[in-house]
Scaffold this motif. Structure first.
Motif, PDB file in Angstrom:
ATOM      1  N   ASN A 160      33.246  30.503  34.010  1.00 18.38           N
ATOM      2  CA  ASN A 160      33.746  29.939  34.594  1.00 18.38           C
ATOM      3  C   ASN A 160      34.980  30.340  34.772  1.00 18.38           C
ATOM      4  O   ASN A 160      36.489  30.330  34.862  1.00 18.38           O
ATOM      5  CB  ASN A 160      34.606  28.900  33.570  1.00 18.38           C
ATOM      6  N   TYR A 161      34.815  32.199  34.855  1.00 13.29           N
ATOM      7  CA  TYR A 161      36.499  33.002  35.222  1.00 13.29           C
ATOM      8  C   TYR A 161      37.218  32.467  36.626  1.00 13.29           C
ATOM      9  O   TYR A 161      38.723  32.636  36.351  1.00 13.29           O
ATOM     10  CB  TYR A 161      36.076  34.866  35.783  1.00 13.29           C
ATOM     11  N   GLY A 162      36.160  32.120  37.074  1.00 11.78           N
ATOM     12  CA  GLY A 162      37.543  31.703  38.552  1.00 11.78           C
ATOM     13  C   GLY A 162      38.405  30.628  38.295  1.00 11.78           C
ATOM     14  O   GLY A 162      38.938  30.152  38.871  1.00 11.78           O
ATOM     15  N   HIS A 163      38.046  29.598  37.066  1.00 12.23           N
ATOM     16  CA  HIS A 163      38.767  28.645  36.730  1.00 12.23           C
ATOM     17  C   HIS A 163      40.661  28.990  37.090  1.00 12.23           C
ATOM     18  O   HIS A 163      40.662  27.868  37.323  1.00 12.23           O
ATOM     19  CB  HIS A 163      38.489  27.439  35.799  1.00 12.23           C
ATOM     20  N   GLN A 164      41.172  29.509  36.775  1.00 10.76           N
ATOM     21  CA  GLN A 164      42.261  30.449  36.477  1.00 10.76           C
ATOM     22  C   GLN A 164      42.369  30.171  37.629  1.00 10.76           C
ATOM     23  O   GLN A 164      44.239  29.701  37.925  1.00 10.76           O
ATOM     24  CB  GLN A 164      42.226  31.776  36.424  1.00 10.76           C
TER      25      GLN A 164
END
Length: 237
Positions: A119-123
């Motif tokens: 979920n790294y890209g949720h930021q």
């Protein structure tokens, strides 16, 4: 560019960090690359044992530094290298587990794109899915170098997973059915950070184990034996 800048994780002490950097997960692999391939190299980082070196390869300045394992660690180091130290070309050289029958131990894989369970890209708060792809410029150059060396490579989608020991023994099955070539743990953070900053990134992998056959390399081989991958990456400088 020589800089007096530093971060909590990288303290160059006046040693230059080149615009092109190789990023193995293992800091001892970074040390091996510097000692084996680079001339006039200097250590630019020892913080937390994450060794980094800058030297020259065929007259061109290049750096190499360990990143540790997983997207969190890669996320920290690649972000700082890009946004604090001005690195423009980031080339991950790592190991992976093969997921297709036509791929063998020690084969080299170029990660054209990376799928992920992270979920790294949720930021980045995007209202949908986003394709994580390598720099076409680096990918094209890497393929040309491999062709000139007569080295067979596999090019396609890889999986960047943040889970090494999965509670689900069948976790890789559906990824394999979608043609994913291999699994590793860092490209997702590298590609996200590079794309967001509009710099170049490429993941070059050597197969260290095979999820279908169960074959594995040794720890010593993982550290030192993957010279085909290293030579291609060094030529990209």
């Amino acid at each position: 560019m020589i800089t007096t800048k530093e971060t909590p994780h990288i303290k160059p002490n006046g040693v230059e960090i080149a615009e092109t950097i190789l990023l193995p997960g293992d800091p001892l692999r970074a040390k091996f690359i510097a000692e084996t391939f680079l001339e006039d190299y200097q250590c630019f980082n020892e913080v937390r044992g994450m060794l980094g070196y800058t030297g020259t390869f065929k007259g061109k300045k290049i750096s190499v530094m360990g990143t540790g394992m997983g997207p969190a660690s890669m996320g920290i180091y690649s972000w700082e290298l890009i946004n604090v130290f001005g690195v423009k070309n980031l080339i991950r050289i790592g190991t992976c587990g093969a997921m297709q029958e036509d791929i063998e131990l020690y084969d080299v894989i170029f990660g054209m794109g990376t799928a992920t369970d992270s979920n790294y890209g949720h930021q980045f708060k995007l209202p949908g899915q986003f394709p994580l792809t390598a720099s076409f410029d680096l990918l094209q150059k890497a393929k040309k170098i491999a062709d000139e060396k007569g080295q067979k490579v596999h090019i396609g989608n890889i999986l960047s997973s943040e889970i090494f020991y999965s509670a689900d023994p069948n976790a890789m099955d559906n990824w394999r059915k979608m043609g994913i070539l291999s699994v590793e743990m860092e490209s997702v953070a590298l590609y996200w950070n590079a794309i967001q900053a509009r710099v170049n990134a490429l993941c070059i992998l050597t197969v260290s184990d095979h999820l279908i056959t169960g074959e594995k390399t040794t720890t010593e081989e993982r550290q030192k034996a993957f010279t085909k991958m290293m030579e291609i990456a060094l030529e990209l400088a």
